[in-house]
Write a protein that holds these residues in place. Structure first.
Motif, mmCIF file in Angstrom:
data_model
loop_
_atom_site.group_PDB
_atom_site.id
_atom_site.type_symbol
_atom_site.label_atom_id
_atom_site.label_comp_id
_atom_site.label_asym_id
_atom_site.label_seq_id
_atom_site.Cartn_x
_atom_site.Cartn_y
_atom_site.Cartn_z
ATOM 1 N N GLU A 81 0.840 -1.211 0.000
ATOM 2 C CA GLU A 81 0.000 0.000 0.000
ATOM 3 C C GLU A 81 0.867 1.250 0.000
ATOM 4 O O GLU A 81 0.617 2.208 -0.733
ATOM 5 C CB GLU A 81 -0.928 -0.015 1.216
ATOM 6 C CG GLU A 81 -1.756 1.240 1.385
ATOM 7 C CD GLU A 81 -2.749 1.497 0.263
ATOM 8 O OE1 GLU A 81 -3.116 2.674 0.064
ATOM 9 O OE2 GLU A 81 -3.160 0.537 -0.407
ATOM 10 N N THR A 140 2.418 1.733 -3.394
ATOM 11 C CA THR A 140 1.414 2.225 -4.340
ATOM 12 C C THR A 140 1.204 3.721 -4.158
ATOM 13 O O THR A 140 1.140 4.474 -5.135
ATOM 14 C CB THR A 140 0.075 1.473 -4.145
ATOM 15 O OG1 THR A 140 0.306 0.089 -4.360
ATOM 16 C CG2 THR A 140 -0.984 1.975 -5.104
ATOM 17 N N ARG A 141 1.124 4.164 -2.906
ATOM 18 C CA ARG A 141 0.932 5.598 -2.640
ATOM 19 C C ARG A 141 2.124 6.418 -3.129
ATOM 20 O O ARG A 141 1.954 7.485 -3.684
ATOM 21 C CB ARG A 141 0.701 5.840 -1.158
ATOM 22 C CG ARG A 141 -0.650 5.353 -0.686
ATOM 23 C CD ARG A 141 -0.853 5.627 0.774
ATOM 24 N NE ARG A 141 -2.144 5.114 1.206
ATOM 25 C CZ ARG A 141 -2.667 5.378 2.384
ATOM 26 N NH1 ARG A 141 -2.016 6.143 3.249
ATOM 27 N NH2 ARG A 141 -3.824 4.877 2.709
ATOM 28 N N GLU A 148 4.230 5.574 -5.516
ATOM 29 C CA GLU A 148 4.219 5.546 -6.981
ATOM 30 C C GLU A 148 3.175 6.494 -7.555
ATOM 31 O O GLU A 148 3.353 7.042 -8.639
ATOM 32 C CB GLU A 148 3.962 4.124 -7.482
ATOM 33 C CG GLU A 148 5.135 3.193 -7.267
ATOM 34 C CD GLU A 148 4.807 1.747 -7.600
ATOM 35 O OE1 GLU A 148 3.611 1.389 -7.689
ATOM 36 O OE2 GLU A 148 5.766 0.972 -7.763
ATOM 37 N N ASP A 149 2.063 6.683 -6.828
ATOM 38 C CA ASP A 149 0.984 7.550 -7.308
ATOM 39 C C ASP A 149 1.294 9.035 -7.139
ATOM 40 O O ASP A 149 0.614 9.875 -7.719
ATOM 41 C CB ASP A 149 -0.332 7.223 -6.592
ATOM 42 C CG ASP A 149 -0.892 5.875 -7.016
ATOM 43 O OD1 ASP A 149 -0.436 5.347 -8.064
ATOM 44 O OD2 ASP A 149 -1.767 5.343 -6.318
ATOM 45 N N LEU A 150 2.289 9.352 -6.321
ATOM 46 C CA LEU A 150 2.626 10.760 -6.130
ATOM 47 C C LEU A 150 3.215 11.326 -7.426
ATOM 48 O O LEU A 150 4.060 10.715 -8.062
ATOM 49 C CB LEU A 150 3.680 10.930 -5.036
ATOM 50 C CG LEU A 150 3.220 10.775 -3.601
ATOM 51 C CD1 LEU A 150 4.424 10.880 -2.671
ATOM 52 C CD2 LEU A 150 2.195 11.820 -3.239
ATOM 53 N N SER A 151 2.764 12.490 -7.779
ATOM 54 C CA SER A 151 3.388 13.136 -8.926
ATOM 55 C C SER A 151 4.559 13.960 -8.405
ATOM 56 O O SER A 151 4.589 14.379 -7.253
ATOM 57 C CB SER A 151 2.381 14.026 -9.656
ATOM 58 O OG SER A 151 2.037 15.128 -8.847
#
Length: 107
Positions: free
Chosen positions: A80, A83-84, A86-89
């Protein structure tokens, strides 16, 4: 006259190996400097957990199960978090969040 030394009788068991496993076992045995038989026995021995004298088998199994559950929970938390991250721009990262980081070492 040469006589073979008397050895303790040992169990023999024929095993059918999946394709490619014999070669893998042979390579590992050579790497570990032992015979294929010794490699197979060592790998089988490693799969058995020795129960400490002060524990009942039930208690030992409970500890093993609890460790598995904890490891599974930790793995889920790490997935989790990854994933968080990786989702950060890149634009979402603020300079003040990284300014206090220590310099990267060149080890």
């Amino acid at each position: 006259m040469n006589r073979k030394p008397v050895t303790q009788p040992q169990d023999k068991y024929v095993v059918r190996l999946p394709d490619g496993m014999r070669e893998r076992l042979k390579a590992e045995a050579e790497k570990n400097k032992r015979s294929m038989n010794a490699e197979i026995v060592a790998r089988l021995e490693a799969t058995f957990h020795s129960i400490p004298e002060h524990m009942t088998p039930e208690a030992f199994n409970y500890v093993l199960d609890a460790n598995y559950v904890n490891a599974t929970k930790v793995a889920a938390i790490l997935r989790e978090a990854l994933t968080r991250v990786e989702d950060l721009s890149v634009s979402a990262v603020r300079m003040e969040d990284i300014e206090d980081l220590p310099p990267k070492s060149d080890k």
